[in-house]
Design an enzyme around this catalytic site. Sequence first.
Site, short mmCIF file in Angstrom:
data_model
loop_
_atom_site.label_atom_id
_atom_site.label_comp_id
_atom_site.label_asym_id
_atom_site.label_seq_id
_atom_site.Cartn_x
_atom_site.Cartn_y
_atom_site.Cartn_z
N HIS A 137 0.83 -1.21 0.00
CA HIS A 137 0.00 0.00 0.00
C HIS A 137 0.87 1.27 0.00
O HIS A 137 2.05 1.23 0.37
CB HIS A 137 -0.86 0.05 1.28
CG HIS A 137 -1.99 -0.94 1.30
ND1 HIS A 137 -2.22 -1.76 2.38
CD2 HIS A 137 -2.95 -1.21 0.40
CE1 HIS A 137 -3.30 -2.50 2.14
NE2 HIS A 137 -3.76 -2.19 0.94
N CYS A 195 -1.96 0.04 9.79
CA CYS A 195 -2.98 -0.93 9.36
C CYS A 195 -3.88 -1.39 10.51
O CYS A 195 -5.00 -1.85 10.28
CB CYS A 195 -2.33 -2.18 8.78
SG CYS A 195 -1.03 -1.85 7.60
#
Length: 254
Positions: free
Chosen positions: A160, A247
Site C-alpha cells: 500500500h 494498518c
Amino acid sequence: MLTPLTALVRPPAASFTQALSRQSNRPRIDHNLACVQHRNYVEMLKTLGAQVDVLEPLDAFPDSVFIEDNAIILDDFALLTSMGAESRRGETLHTKSALERYRNVEVLQPPVYVDGGDVLQVGRTIFVGQSTRTNPLAVEAIARLTDRPVVPVAVRDGLHLKSAVSGLTGELLLINPRHIDPAPFAAYSCIEVDADEPNAANCVTLNGTVLMPKGNPKTRALVEQRGLEVRAMPMSEFEKADGGLTCLSLLIPK
Ligand code: GLY
C-alpha cells in the site's frame, strides 16, 4: 494539549495465521505473539491519549485485524471502502456499524476499488496510492465526494501507499522513495528511510510521539535527529502479512 481521538481496532482473528502475504516462503505467523503485539499496540494508543474502541475479532476474515483498510476517515463523514482483495470484501460491513457511532458513512462500490492503506491525508491533501488494490476510479470517486485536492501516487513495490510513506508532522514525511513515486510529495520536507529498513516507513504519529516498528535503528535515529520522540513497537507477526502500525487502527478525530 492532546488531540482527542478514537481508535477503532479489531484484534487478530483465530484465522490470522492464514492472512494474505506477498512474501514467498513467508515465516509462520505466531497467533499468540500477534495477540500480545496487538494488546501492546492498544495500550500504547491509550497511553498517547486515544480512546480505543475494541471490536470483535472476525474469524471468517483472516486479514480483518488490518481494519485501516476498511474505511477512509474524513472530517465530517467516513467512506466505507470497496476493497481490492476479494477475500477481504466482507470485512467492511462488520466495520460499518461501529463507524456509524462516530461519522455518517458513505459506501464506495465496485468498479471503484480502494484499500484504506492507500489513502494518506496530509493537511487538506488526500494522496491515493495506485497499487494492486486501489484503482484510478478511486481517485475520481474520492474527488467527487470532497472539496479537497486528491492526488494519485504510483506504488511501485510493497502493498500500500502507507507501507512506504507516513506523515510525521503536518510538514514532515517519512518516505521510502524506492517503493513509491516520491514526486507528488516534492513540496514537503521528507526523511528517507534507510535502504535496509523499508518497514520503517509505516509509522503512526499520535499527539507528537512517533510509533515506529521495532528493528529500524538507523531510521529511528534520523527521525530523532529532527527532535521527535520515537517509540519502537514490535510488529513482527503483522509484517509477515505485509501489515504495519497504521494498518491496525482507524483513527477518528473527535
Ligand atoms: N495481509 C494484508 C492484505 O493483504 O491486505
